[in-house]
Each structure stands twice: as structure tokens, then as C-alpha cells.
Design a protein around this motif. Structure first.
Motif, mmCIF file in Angstrom:
data_model
loop_
_atom_site.group_PDB
_atom_site.id
_atom_site.type_symbol
_atom_site.label_atom_id
_atom_site.label_comp_id
_atom_site.label_asym_id
_atom_site.label_seq_id
_atom_site.Cartn_x
_atom_site.Cartn_y
_atom_site.Cartn_z
ATOM 1 N N LYS A 266 10.488 -12.628 1.958
ATOM 2 C CA LYS A 266 11.589 -11.674 1.998
ATOM 3 C C LYS A 266 12.903 -12.399 1.712
ATOM 4 C CE LYS A 266 11.970 -7.288 2.879
ATOM 5 N NZ LYS A 266 10.978 -6.266 2.505
ATOM 6 N N GLY A 267 13.678 -11.888 0.800
ATOM 7 C CA GLY A 267 14.968 -12.476 0.509
ATOM 8 C C GLY A 267 16.051 -11.428 0.568
ATOM 9 N N PHE A 268 17.286 -11.848 0.354
ATOM 10 C CA PHE A 268 18.416 -10.924 0.487
ATOM 11 C C PHE A 268 18.901 -10.400 -0.852
ATOM 12 C CE2 PHE A 268 20.037 -15.285 0.436
ATOM 13 C CZ PHE A 268 20.883 -15.228 -0.658
ATOM 14 N N ASP A 269 18.325 -10.908 -1.944
ATOM 15 C CA ASP A 269 18.850 -10.531 -3.270
ATOM 16 C C ASP A 269 17.871 -9.585 -3.948
ATOM 17 O OD1 ASP A 269 20.020 -10.327 -5.732
ATOM 18 O OD2 ASP A 269 20.246 -12.469 -6.045
ATOM 19 N N ALA A 271 17.700 -8.734 -6.819
ATOM 20 C CA ALA A 271 17.433 -9.064 -8.224
ATOM 21 C C ALA A 271 15.939 -9.272 -8.457
ATOM 22 C CB ALA A 271 18.206 -10.317 -8.635
ATOM 23 N N THR A 272 15.253 -9.785 -7.450
ATOM 24 C CA THR A 272 13.795 -9.905 -7.526
ATOM 25 C C THR A 272 13.190 -9.200 -6.319
ATOM 26 O OG1 THR A 272 13.989 -12.073 -6.454
ATOM 27 C CG2 THR A 272 13.693 -12.073 -8.834
ATOM 28 N N LEU A 275 11.332 -13.342 -2.787
ATOM 29 C CA LEU A 275 11.921 -14.625 -3.137
ATOM 30 C C LEU A 275 10.767 -15.625 -3.290
ATOM 31 C CD1 LEU A 275 15.074 -15.971 -1.312
ATOM 32 C CD2 LEU A 275 13.744 -17.189 -3.011
ATOM 33 N N PHE A 276 10.537 -16.059 -4.509
ATOM 34 C CA PHE A 276 9.405 -16.937 -4.826
ATOM 35 C C PHE A 276 9.697 -18.337 -4.283
ATOM 36 C CE2 PHE A 276 7.242 -19.367 -8.495
ATOM 37 C CZ PHE A 276 6.045 -19.447 -7.812
ATOM 38 N N THR A 300 7.984 -11.814 -7.969
ATOM 39 C CA THR A 300 9.188 -11.357 -8.673
ATOM 40 C C THR A 300 9.226 -9.841 -8.828
ATOM 41 O OG1 THR A 300 8.178 -11.454 -10.869
ATOM 42 C CG2 THR A 300 9.170 -13.488 -10.045
ATOM 43 N N ARG A 302 8.850 -8.444 -11.477
ATOM 44 C CA ARG A 302 9.474 -8.196 -12.795
ATOM 45 C C ARG A 302 8.679 -8.936 -13.869
ATOM 46 N NH1 ARG A 302 15.774 -9.630 -12.554
ATOM 47 N NH2 ARG A 302 15.343 -9.639 -14.786
ATOM 48 N N ASP A 304 9.370 -9.585 -16.792
ATOM 49 C CA ASP A 304 10.152 -10.506 -17.627
ATOM 50 C C ASP A 304 10.341 -11.868 -16.970
ATOM 51 O OD1 ASP A 304 11.795 -9.318 -15.721
ATOM 52 O OD2 ASP A 304 13.573 -9.306 -17.004
ATOM 53 N N LEU A 305 10.104 -11.951 -15.660
ATOM 54 C CA LEU A 305 10.252 -13.240 -14.970
ATOM 55 C C LEU A 305 8.903 -13.902 -14.680
ATOM 56 C CD1 LEU A 305 13.032 -12.377 -12.338
ATOM 57 C CD2 LEU A 305 13.291 -13.028 -14.740
#
Lengths: 371, 371, 371, 371
Positions: A266-269, A271-272, A275-276, A300, A302, A304-305
Motif C-alpha cells: 500500500k502506498g500513498f501515490d 499514480a500506481t 507501491l512495487f 502497478t 498499469r 504501460d509500467l
């Protein structure tokens, strides 16, 4: 000038297996400043009542107590409830069978002929959910041609919404098994219910325990009672110690075939999706002999990532890569947006193979197929 | 039967102030299993070369070294670079002046006549940014009537976008000062540039260091050189230790007037702007004598949650509440959406006053106004 | 059957540079269910009063408003303060100059002759702090021989403790410059004080803004006023958007030379010092033209994990690697435990060079040295 | 001048219950800039093929599609796999039965005579694990005298270590039931295995689903098939939406008796065991009719912080407080360090009762006991 104190160890009977690890200092207690003599005495009595030896070091302002004995019989945090104890510092890791001390060489897990660990790479691919037989057959053929050596698909899906597609159940297991057999690929599928473990183990070659069930100890215990290899995914808020403790559950039931999987925490951003934590790969290798693979699809969320993160995982030392592949993501029954197309997967596998070569590793050949 | 080793302390000369705290065990080193004799000797030499005393405890499988001396001269993590060291465990906190040991009674900070701490509550209110004089005057009148005792407004705004409103600068300071004087309310404003500290200190009664600057050590040093009370907001990824270390920067420059502020840390759930760590309030009180207030406006970013979180903060033991108030949030130059309307603020203050009474605390009266 | 509504755009005068990006739908407002007619009218009036065009779509139960205009003039969150607005959804990113839309090709930054970006790799190495000239000379020689092309060292150190070593200041700058010149390596050093930016820019080739100062907007503005390349490290709780917004601060002042750096974000697992967000590398590349390098030293805080994470970063697409190297970590003035030894660095550089080759990239040659 | 487009809704047959919520705009798709006409057509066809209505709004540079229909049939993220879609924005929450829209008044759950919600407070107390009958009887008597109205104890313990005490099993259930009956207190116990749900439901009045099982959907489904009240603890990395989705699992099986529990989420600061998200209490109340209580024992893991956090939770609007109480924490079979002593609990309950009174709430009386 130095002050020395040699610890003399008692004659605590220990299981032979652990004796070399456990006959040691296991925990340090730092007592509160201003602790009374009565409290110190009580701490020492308490430690001995629990069957451990206590070793006292008294400073002018701080006193510490070293505890010697079999830590597997001790819950360190419980010691912090003793009056006068300020801090409890475990010295040994709480897992034993999963530790490098217990098994200093990397484990190589055999998944129905496909080796994982010790330089042998698992390349797991397939759709999120098992879908109709034709589509499964088509995707299996494509990922096999690209170099995948384990075929995945979920028959029992843990979905956050009760209204979402929950998987095809036993019918899905049957499709997965048949398609795997046809393409000579061992299969991986998730198990979510302790009542289904035996059933799933009959159909599939590797049992996945998902991130949301990483601390479902009832399920871990059941998969530990089989001999099927287990793919244990890291929970979203699990530390590396937590992950290894969950592996210990499986190992302690007698099943030594555990492959760990980093799939993002778990991350705060936003964007993904997650959190890898790629550093978990080398960090696990300093602590445990178990193989660890990466799952950039879930990490991710996503497509694309995914290629960049798959490369990163392999470069960091992972023993394999788990990727979701679907030939028409927009029609996928679940998690379509994080799947690669078969063509994208083939292109990525080309790069991963080159990187594996550079690192002196190789993708395990399919059983019955020359390397 | 217990094994004892008494530490004998050397004659290390210490500043009188710290002697009672520092003449003590400060750090424990746990050496690696299998450490060689040469490595042990090197560790001990290294510790003594740094001016500390080493105390060795040797177990059958693990060896530990206790370090005695003035920790303010020691960076514990640097010890982990010595070959053979496995783990470094600091025993004493790295801050001194901010610690309860240095000052066992709660500090009471005087902000131009308004007391903060020790049962005296700061009620800081005002718009995010200083705006035109009429609006400022109107808002000041309303929050004062509701019971606020410190008036806030930003003249220098740290904005994430270079294109956003950056504040009125010195003109804003002047407006804030004049409005504060008229309403007999001491003022609080943010300082972001070390070159402006003196200027801001001339105009305002309390200097705010914002969350994004909590580890701007250059700025902390400058505000530490004034005698103006400092409102130090916790950084979004700062531990409580980090927060107290930043306070230590200010204190160590000679300015003892620091009020801490919990305003939410980074979290993973976008339901709220930040994660309001209300437990930080009682946790700080077990470690430090400094007052700590809460800022539910920034912690939640949602006006509908501010009243509940303000109540929670006070109930947890906070020494005050910081709330943004604006009479027309949609016209606010910045952060309008997290402001309360003056009527909402008055209603909340009514509840806060009742709660303060229940807790045996009171809102500090304005200077020159009977309690 | 589909329902269509074509937006007609007004004649809003826009700076030529932005016109192609900004003449577009920038924000969507979702109104509350049960919003009144008066509130809808007020929302529309408010949007137009701010100088934007509003486009209303009315459903049976939900109404949405599209906003058209120059987003650089708009703080989207302020719109959520308008009564009746339930949710504000920005459509365009809040940064402009840093975006791929503004500059679709990868930027190549020139650091006194060393290229960074677009296939050219920066290999930054050196000790955490500038130390004595002999040691600096020795380390520079070793990292240069290993293939580093930029030499780093801190003269002004942001330390969490006011009692820790704060750096050698201008003397350190002089040492760094002299050693860099001798070895023909451009130099990188951190700047922490806006009053020192000019001074540091005179001595060094690249200005580092550290993680703790990533949102020190005063400092960003000052480094933006120079033309020195800036190494901008991601803050520990900064999203990728936050990082790009901080880059935008520098760019908007006229300095286009920004290199981003992923160095770990705050995580919950103390197994590593920070959480190395390797996916940030490819994620940034989908949004921005700016180069991004990785710093596995700070990301992990553990020398045993640095090589794996350096490889991971490069494999993920990073434009370089920043590594702390010290020839005697236990004597380092700061952060010794996270430094590699020169021999370890040389071995890692060997692997990184092979990986770069596989990826079709190359380490930029030193200025005046044939590739 | 405004541009309007009225959405015309189709005649989609919907279950009567949901019709008022669901006949609405459910999802917005933002298409990529530069999307082709063919892609737009494909998006619209795809949405209609899924059984929804599409509403197109075309700007000069961006095109958006509104989707109308029954969201319970839609997995919004799957739409992001359609080529040309840039962003998917759900407008309605993914839970229905748990939402305020479905049930605008606060639910009051009846736990065998003890009311929870709507101003009625649950005060749950007892040891972490069920221990011997004499101790259980003693603790029950003490917490009842202090004002607790629900008695807790774990018979099946989810322990991170396979070597730790796993609970007394059915024997523990029997002890808990007998002690509860003797003291006229309904009982709460954790269920961890779907095979045991019926058994546990026979013995106990309220079934607890622990944090580690919050997304164990198999278990949630089983407890949803009983009519026993469920105490659903928030997972350590669960968003508020995740928590409400897990509640939806139980509700959708026909069991409307769910009480939520905030017990701390994963944080980065080891000062507390978890990060107590007190703002979740008022945040849940803006979204759901279900009661929510707080558990400061697990949230902090520190007895010295429990009273302050219990007060904070109640002040924030919680419908009750869950606290572990043990008369000799150092002898506790599990989690002793986070338990209050009976005397501390009684003192805290005194304060909580005063605070409840101030807030216009009251502790529910025991069944068969006059209020």
C-alpha cells in the motif's frame, strides 16, 4: 580497559534441529530508568518462570536483561507487560524454518517439473480469471510460445465487491487443468477457502495464496498440509518479517514448497495501484532460502509500467515474474486493465530472456521439453 | 541463579546540565553471529577512539556491546558501518532539551499574553491567507467573539504550484498586525524564508513553520535565534522523533518557546487529505514537555470532518486547536474548501469550551481581558 | 442511440506557448445529488466570474459541469468550496513546462559536458559529506576509475540532529571543486539555504535539492534563477505529481536543467530505510520529458541491497544512478552505513555497464575524454 | 452563456429497491487526447454492449462519455481497458446496502439486548484470549462493575507466529458463554474459519471478523448467512471504501447486523503499533448508516495511550469503545502489553461516561438491567 561478562548457558532440552540456532541470546530487555530493586527481582523471576535464563547487566542509570532460551516458546512482546520493562528487543528472527540459518542454500522448488529458485526462473502467465476453454487454449498457446513455463488463471476470485464476477469454481479448475495438460504447462491457481484446498490441489500444480489472505492463518495451515507448491503473495501492509512468518505457517505444517511473491504494498501515490517494493527481493535473500518472484501486474495496475517493473524485478534478483496476459483486456472478466496483450508479453519475454542470460540465470524448461 | 556484571563508569567530563541524563548507557551494539575475535577487538577500539566506554557481554552465539558516554556526541547509525556490527539500538532519545528528562513539568508558552500549555488552551483561528483589510477585520471580529485567542493568516504561502497565489508579503504582515491589534489578539503567521524571519518577527507574535519546512534546518536555526514563540507543524512523513528533533533545533539555538502541532500525516486513503494522527498528542506528552495542539483543517481537508476531529484532538489532551475560518470559502485566495464558516466555528467553539471544562482546562483569556 | 453535445469554445486570449495544451476542458465538477436550481446557477456564475467557460450536462439525478479555460489560472480545489459541488476532477495535469505535452522528446541535460537523459547515463558517486582533501582525492580517483562521471560530496548537510556534523561549508565547496577539477569530473553538491545558492553555483556544476527541501519553494525559486543543472530529489511523502510540481517551480523561473531523482519514499517496513519506488521511473517517463535517476543508497540505507536496487533502477529505465562511496564507512562524517566501498562500487559499475549496453544506453564520457 | 445537454434515460428494468439510487449517471470516461473517431465509436458500442447507455460530450481537445445504468452490474476499472480511454471516474459509491442512500437513518444493532448505534454506546471489554474460567469470571465481574456492556475474549486466535498460543477453541467458547451468562453480558468473540462460523454463532452473541480477515470474502459470506451481529474490524491497509465493501458482503447475504470498528491502520512511525485513524469515524458517518466503534488497544498497542485515544474516539462520534482488559497483563496468553488493568479501565469508564453525557449519548444498559 574492557568489562566482560561471559554468559553461561543452562541445560535447556531443545529439539535437535533447532539447537544450533536457538541456544543463544534471544531477547534483550531494557528496564526503565529508576526501576526499583523489587521490580528488577520480579523481572528476573518472571523470565525464569517462563523457562528462560536471565542475564542482568546493571549500569549506573540503565539496567538491561539478556534472555537465553528457545525463542519459539516465547512471545517477545508479552515481556513488555512486566512492570519496569521499558523496551523489548528481539535478537533472533521469529521465523526458523524459513530462515537462512535453517537452510543456508537457496531452495529450489519443483512445480511438476518446472524448477523455481537457485538460478531457475519461473515465468508465470495467463489471464486473471479462468474464462471459456477456447480463450484459455488460445492464451496458453501464445504465452507458451513466448516462453512462459507456468500457466495461471483464477477459478475462485477474491473480489472486493460482492456483486463482481466471483470465478467459475470447479468448472474453471477443470478448464485450467485441461488446457495446461494440452500445452504441457503446469498450472497455478488461487485458493481462498480452506474447505476447497484439497479440491484445488487435485486439479492444479501450484496453489496461490493471495495478498488479502496472506494472514489467513487457517488457509495457510490447510495448504501447509498438502505437498503442493504454494505461491505466497505478500499482503498489502505486510512487512518482510510478516511475509516470512506466513511462510513459516506453511513450512511448519510439513510443506517445504513455498515460493514468495512481491506484488506491491500500500502506498500513498495513486499514480500506481500499489507501491512495487523491489528492494524486498534482495532483502528476502539476506534472510531466507525461499525463492521470491515479482508480480508487476498487481504491483502497478498499469500495463504501460509492467515491462519496466518486470525488468527491474529480474535485475534485483527475483526468481521469476508473474504477469497477467489477456488477448482482449476489455472483455476480461476481471482485472483486464492490468493485463498485457500476448504480443506485448512476447516482446517483454524477449528482453527478460536477454537479461536472465546477462545475470547467469535461465528460464526453466517445460517438463518433457528439452531446455 | 543470575549472572551479574556491574558497569563501571569512567570519569567523562560532561556539561553540568546534561550530566544526570547522559552519564548512562546510550547505545547497544549487537554483533553478527560468527564475528571474529579481531572484529570484536576492532569494535571495542573504535568505540573507545570515539571517546566512549565499551562494555562487552559475550554469549555463546551472540555478543553485545554496551556503549557509555555523552550521546550528543554520537551518531548511532554511524556505528553500524563498523565491520561485525549487526544491529545498533539507541537506548536514549536523540533529543535532549525537548525531552521530559530535561524538563519534567509541562512548559507553558506565552504568546504575547496568551498562555499555551499546562491546562491553558490556544484557540487559533483565521483565514488561510491574509486577504483584504475589511475581510480580515470582519473575520477577526467573528472568531474573537466565538472565543478564539490567536488570530492567524498567511502572508507568505508555500504553494505546490508556482502559478498559485503566493501571498501578499509584507503588505499582508501589516494587515494582519493592524487587525490583530485592533481586536487585541496576538497573531500567528507562517515564515518560509530564512531571510524574512526578522521581518516577520517584527510584525507578528508567533512564527509558524509549516509541515513542508519541518526539516528545513536552515529556517529552524533562524527562528531559533529569535525569542518569538514558534508553532512547529509536523511534517507529512515525520515521525514523532523527527518532530522533536526539529524542535530541538529551535531550542538548541536558545529559543525555548516551541508549540508543536499535529496536522495529519501522509496516508493511503484519499477519503481525507491527510491522516490525522490523534495518538501523537498523548504520545508526545510521554516524551516531551512542549505543548502540542491539533490542526483538523489540514489534517482532514474536509470542513464536514473538522468539528469531530477538533473534539477528538482536545479529548486526546491537545493544548489547543488551529482552525481555518473564512466567511466565504469559495472566494478564499487559498485552501477555501477546508475552512469553516464563522457560524460553524462559533458552534464548534461552544462544544470545545464544554469539553475543555469537563477536562479541567480552559481557553486562555486574551491579554488585557478578564478571564 | 447517442446523445451528443459539442462544446463551443470562447475566444480566450492565451499565451502562444500554452495555447495548444490549454484551450481545452480542464476540470469537471460533479454536483451534489439534489442540488437546487439556484445552486446550479450560482456554480455557473462563479465559474464564469473566475474567467472560465462552463458547460452544463444535466442527468436525471446528477449534474456535471465542464470547465474550459487556462488551468494555470485556476486552483481546482478552490472550486470544491462552492456550495452544491460534490467532487472536483482535474482533467489536465497541474504542471505544464515539465509535461510531455510541452516537450514530447526526452530532455538531455548537460552538466558541464556530461550528458544526462536520452540514453546518456549519469553515474554520480562520492562520499555523503565532503571530508579532508586527501580522502576526497583518493575517493575521486577510485570512482572515476570505476566509471563514475559526476563526483558528489556535501558541504552543507541537512542533519536531523542539531548536534550532528553539519558539513564543512565553503571550505568543503573549495575542496570539492579542486578535487573535481583535478580528476576532470563535474561536481554535485547539495544546497540548503537560499542565501547560499549563488555561492554554491560558483563552485559546483550541479545543485542538489534534497528530499527534505523538495517543497522548500523559496529554495526552488532561487535555484531556478541560476542556469546550473539541478538534481531534484523526491520528498519522502511526495507523489509523482508533487515532484513534477516542484520541478515546475525551477523551470518556471527560467532554468530548464532539471534532473529528477527517486530516492525512496516513506514506508512501513523498517527492513529498509525507505521504500524504493522503482515504478516511479517509468511512471515519470509517461508524464514528463525530464531525466530521472535513482539513488539506491538513500532508498535502502543498506549497502547489501544497493547493488540489486541500482540494477533494478537501471533496468526500469533510469537515466543514471547516484551512489555514496566511501573508503572507510566507519570513519565517515555522516551516513557511513549506506556507503559502498570503492571495490564494491567498481564491481557494481561493471554490471551496470553490461546492463546499459543490453538496454542500448551508455555512460556519458567525461568532458575532454574520448568515449 | 451556457451550453446545456439534458440526458435522456432509457427504460432499464431495475430492482425496485435500487431504482432511486441507480437510475443515474454512474461513471464518467475521459478519453485520451487525440482519440480517433473509430475509437470513440468503439467505446460507445462497448458501453452499450455491456447494457448501459452512453452519453457523449465532445470538447475541442478532450471528449468525455457519461455512462448511465445499474452500476452494480459494472466493474468500472474494466472500462479502462477499452482502447482510447484515459481515465475512469466512478460517480456513485460501489456499495449500496451499506450506504446512507439506502438507509438514511443511523442503524441501531441489537446484540442480544444491548443496543449499538443511534446514541447507544457499546462498551466492549475483556481479555485478548479466553483464559481459565476463574480469571474470566473475575475480569467479567470487574469490567461489568466498571460499566462494560459486552464481554469479549478470543477462543480462536489469528497469531502471526505458528508457534504462539492459538486459543482454547471450543472449550474457550464454552467458558466465554458461561461467564457471559453468569454476568448477564452478551459476548463477542472472533471467528477465523468459515467451517466454525455456525459453531461460534451457537455459543456467542456477536461474531468478530478481525483486521487480517477483513477481505477474507469466504468468511464474510459465511457470517453473512447467520443473523448474528458482526463486529467488522478495518484491515490495516483498507480504505474506508474497502471497509464498506466488506460490510456489503455481509449485508448482501441477508445479515443486516454489522458494526464497524476502526482499530488503526498501517503507519510509518513505530511510536505506536498502528496509526489510529480517528477521522474515519466521522467520515464513515457521512457515507453509511452502520454504527462504528473504536479499538484504541490495537490502534496504539500502548496502554499509556489507550485512555486518551478512547476519549478521542468517543469525542469524534464513535458508537462505542473496544478495550482489552486483563488483571495481570504479564501473564496474558496473548497481547498482554496492550491491555488495561481493571482499575485503569474503571477510571477511564468514569471519564467516558461523563463525555457521553456531554455528547447526549448513553452507554446501553445490560439486558434485564434497568438503565
Amino acid at each position: 580497559m574492557l568489562h566482560e561478562a561471559t554468559m553461561r548457558l543452562g541445560q535447556i532440552p531443545l529439539p535437535a534441529f533447532f539447537s544450533s540456532i536457538l541456544l543463544a541470546l534471544t531477547v534483550i530487555l531494557i528496564l526503565k530508568s529508576g526501576v526499583s530493586e523489587d521490580q528488577v527481582t520480579h523481572v528476573l523471576e518472571r523470565v525464569e518462570a517462563l523457562g528462560f535464563q536471565a542475564h542482568l547487566s546493571r549500569g549506573t542509570y540503565r539496567t538491561i536483561v539478556g534472555i537465553i532460551g528457545d525463542e519459539s516458546q516465547l512471545t517477545p512482546e508479552s515481556l513488555s507487560a512486566i512492570p519496569g520493562v521499558s523496551k523489548v528487543i528481539p535478537v533472533l528472527p521469529p521465523y526458523k524454518l524459513a530462515s537462512l540459518e535453517a537452510h543456508p542454500e537457496p531452495s529450489v522448488i519443483d512445480v511438476s517439473g518446472v524448477k523455481v529458485g537457485g538460478g531457475h526462473l519461473a515465468m508465470i502467465a495467463g489471464p486473471c480469471s479462468v474464462e471459456d476453454p477456447e480463450r484459455m487454449d488460445r492464451i496458453a498457446g501464445l504465452v507458451r510460445a513466448a516462453g512462459a513455463n507456468l500457466f495461471r488463471g483464477g477459478a475462485f476470485k477474491p473480489r472486493t465487491s460482492p456483486y463482481a464476477f466471483q470465478g467459475l469454481g470447479e468448472e474453471g479448475l477443470r478448464i485450467l487443468r485441461d488446457v495446461g495438460r494440452k500445452h504441457q504447462m503446469p498450472t497455478v491457481t488461487e485458493v481462498t477457502d480452506p474447505r476447497n484446498v484439497e479440491l484445488v490441489a487435485e486439479y492444479c500444480d501450484m496453489l496461490q495464496v493471495g495478498a488479502r489472505n496472506m494472514q489467513n492463518f487457517v488457509l495457510l495451515t490447510e495448504v501447509g498440509r498438502t505437498q503442493r507448491p504454494v505461491l505466497l503473495k505478500r499482503g498489502m501492509s505486510a512487512t518482510i518479517t510478516d511475509l516470512l512468518m506466513s511462510a513459516e505457517y506453511v513450512l511448519s505444517q510439513g510443506n517445504p514448497n513455498v515460493v514468495l511473491c512481491e506484488r506491491g504494498v500500500k502506498g500513498f501515490d495513486s499514480a500506481t495501484r500499489n507501491l512495487f517494493d523491489v528492494a524486498a527481493v534482495p532483502a528476502v535473500k539476506t534472510l531466507s532460502h525461499l525463492p521470491i518472484i515479482v508480480d508487476p501486474s498487481h504491483a502497478t495496475g498499469r500495463p504501460d509500467l509492467i515491462p519496466a517493473c518486470a525488468m527491474a524485478g529480474l535485475a534485483a534478483g527475483a526468481d521469476g515474474v508473474h504477469i497477467e496476459v489477456h488477448d482482449c483486456p476489455e472483455e476480461a472478466k476481471s482485472d483486464g486493465p492490468q493485463a498485457l496483450l500476448p504480443g506485448q508479453y512476447a516482446e517483454l519475454m524477449h528482453q527478460l530472456r536477454d537479461l536472465a542470460h546477462l545475470l547467469g540465470k535461465s528460464i526453466s524448461p517445460l517438463p518433457g521439453v528439452a531446455a
